[in-house]
Design a protein around this motif. Structure first.
Motif, PDB file in Angstrom:
ATOM      1  N   ARG A  78     -19.118  24.043 -57.932  1.00 15.43           N
ATOM      2  CA  ARG A  78     -18.766  23.579 -59.285  1.00 15.43           C
ATOM      3  C   ARG A  78     -20.017  23.277 -60.100  1.00 15.43           C
ATOM      4  N   SER A  79     -20.983  22.645 -59.474  1.00 14.22           N
ATOM      5  CA  SER A  79     -22.221  22.331 -60.188  1.00 14.22           C
ATOM      6  C   SER A  79     -22.953  23.606 -60.590  1.00 14.22           C
ATOM      7  N   ILE A  80     -22.948  24.602 -59.703  1.00  9.58           N
ATOM      8  CA  ILE A  80     -23.612  25.869 -60.024  1.00  9.58           C
ATOM      9  C   ILE A  80     -22.858  26.598 -61.127  1.00  9.58           C
ATOM     10  N   ALA A  81     -21.528  26.533 -61.113  1.00 10.79           N
ATOM     11  CA  ALA A  81     -20.745  27.157 -62.178  1.00 10.79           C
ATOM     12  C   ALA A  81     -21.073  26.536 -63.524  1.00 10.79           C
ATOM     13  N   ARG A  82     -21.193  25.215 -63.567  1.00  7.57           N
ATOM     14  CA  ARG A  82     -21.576  24.542 -64.810  1.00  7.57           C
ATOM     15  C   ARG A  82     -22.980  24.935 -65.239  1.00  7.57           C
ATOM     16  N   MET A  83     -23.878  25.020 -64.268  1.00  8.80           N
ATOM     17  CA  MET A  83     -25.258  25.409 -64.545  1.00  8.80           C
ATOM     18  C   MET A  83     -25.327  26.821 -65.127  1.00  8.80           C
ATOM     19  N   LEU A  84     -24.576  27.755 -64.537  1.00  6.13           N
ATOM     20  CA  LEU A  84     -24.565  29.131 -65.036  1.00  6.13           C
ATOM     21  C   LEU A  84     -23.977  29.206 -66.433  1.00  6.13           C
ATOM     22  N   ALA A  85     -22.972  28.376 -66.708  1.00  7.21           N
ATOM     23  CA  ALA A  85     -22.393  28.355 -68.055  1.00  7.21           C
ATOM     24  C   ALA A  85     -23.443  27.914 -69.076  1.00  7.21           C
ATOM     25  N   ALA A  86     -24.242  26.921 -68.701  1.00  5.02           N
ATOM     26  CA  ALA A  86     -25.312  26.474 -69.601  1.00  5.02           C
ATOM     27  C   ALA A  86     -26.347  27.577 -69.798  1.00  5.02           C
ATOM     28  N   TRP A  87     -26.694  28.283 -68.755  1.00  5.24           N
ATOM     29  CA  TRP A  87     -27.668  29.376 -68.866  1.00  5.24           C
ATOM     30  C   TRP A  87     -27.124  30.497 -69.744  1.00  5.24           C
ATOM     31  N   ARG A  88     -25.843  30.837 -69.560  1.00  5.98           N
ATOM     32  CA  ARG A  88     -25.258  31.899 -70.391  1.00  5.98           C
ATOM     33  C   ARG A  88     -25.295  31.531 -71.859  1.00  5.98           C
ATOM     34  N   GLY A  89     -24.979  30.278 -72.149  1.00  3.04           N
ATOM     35  CA  GLY A  89     -25.018  29.838 -73.543  1.00  3.04           C
ATOM     36  C   GLY A  89     -26.421  29.908 -74.129  1.00  3.04           C
ATOM     37  N   PHE A  90     -27.399  29.525 -73.342  1.00  3.93           N
ATOM     38  CA  PHE A  90     -28.789  29.564 -73.795  1.00  3.93           C
ATOM     39  C   PHE A  90     -29.226  30.999 -74.081  1.00  3.93           C
TER      40      PHE A  90
END
Length: 304
Positions: A78-90
């Motif tokens: 879950r933490s990695i999924a949130r992290m990837l979502a932040a990276w995609r947005g960036f």
């Protein structure tokens, strides 16, 4: 020295870019301060993993490798999924700004998190939870809900969908509409019937005049599924037990609710003893251990 200076300038530009993006999140997208801080944490992890590599040079394989490194470092799915979502947005924002050509984090999925088993209440804790004496009308309702769930193994959605006519106290059964609108009849134990009787004594003072829901809230209308979860948690807090979020109280105990119903349910006892619903002893079997439970009175309350 020249290479070191150029590297320092590149790092400064990347951090300046990150500050611009965080400002964009705060001012243009109007995200909450804590949300912006969470984005900042995840994006700084990206910069750390990328090291000296320019963000525009990263490809999907790099992002996948970074996610794997984060997982190896102890981050859950879950933490990695949130992290990837932040990276995609960036990366998406950089694409719109014309800073990079492609979003290298697009389509990268996080590893699945291991499913955690719930902490179960011990039999003693379950008894402590259900043996508490309700002191208010709403507490009577909550007690009846918990006893019914524990006795009959109902889901939250099934509990809130019950109407007065669904309870048949003379047969110790309840008619339940489950998933797919499938209707079934399930047994109700004597303790649950007693709790229902106590709730039905005070329900008329709370329920709206035309409300047919078995369980209503303080405003007199049918309660929602969330209210069932809240009542279980508040009841557990009052008893000094840990809070749990489950659809069935039986899940808390590690004990099949049908076993509880089977121990004192008159239908099961009748089948074993050869006593049917029309047998004169059937009513006596319906309420072992609850001498104050008046089955005809409960039937009249449900029919009212």
């Amino acid at each position: 020295m020249g290479d070191a200076g150029a590297s320092a300038d590149a790092v400064a530009r990347v951090h300046e870019l990150l500050d611009r993006y965080l400002a964009h999140l705060a001012t243009e997208r109007r995200l909450a301060r804590l949300s912006v801080q969470a984005y900042a944490t995840d994006l700084r992890r990206l910069l750390d993993l990328a090291g000296d590599a320019p963000l525009g040079s990263l490809v999907a394989q790099d992002i996948r490798r970074f996610a794997g490194q984060a997982h190896a470092a102890g981050l859950d799915g879950r933490s990695i999924a949130r992290m990837l979502a932040a990276w995609r947005g960036f990366f998406r924002w950089q694409c719109r700004e014309g800073l990079i050509a492609a979003n290298s984090a697009a389509g990268i999925r996080a590893p699945r998190s291991a499913r955690r088993l719930p902490r179960l209440l011990s039999p003693d804790e379950a008894a402590q939870l259900l043996d508490a004496q309700p002191e208010t009308p709403i507490a009577r309702r909550d007690h009846a809900i918990l006893e019914l769930i524990y006795s009959s193994g109902l889901r939250r959605g099934e509990v809130v969908g019950l109407d007065l006519g669904d309870v048949r106290p003379d047969e110790a059964l309840v008619r339940v509409t489950g998933k797919g609108s499938k209707v079934r009849e399930v047994p109700v134990g004597a303790r649950a019937l007693a709790a229902l009787a106590a709730w039905l004594e005070v329900r008329p003072a709370i329920a709206g005049p035309a409300e047919r829901a078995l369980f209503v809230g303080a405003r007199g209308a049918r309660i929602g599924a969330r209210a069932v979860g809240n009542c279980a948690e508040s009841w557990a807090r009052r008893q000094g037990l840990a809070q749990h979020r489950h659809q069935r109280v039986g899940d808390l105990t590690g004990r099949d609710p049908q076993d509880e119903a089977g121990q004192d349910h008159p239908i099961h006892a009748a089948h074993t003893a050869g006593v049917g619903p029309d047998h004169p002893d059937h009513g006596a079997l319906a309420a072992p251990g609850h001498p104050k439970l008046d089955i005809p009175q409960l039937r009249e309350q449900v029919a009212a």
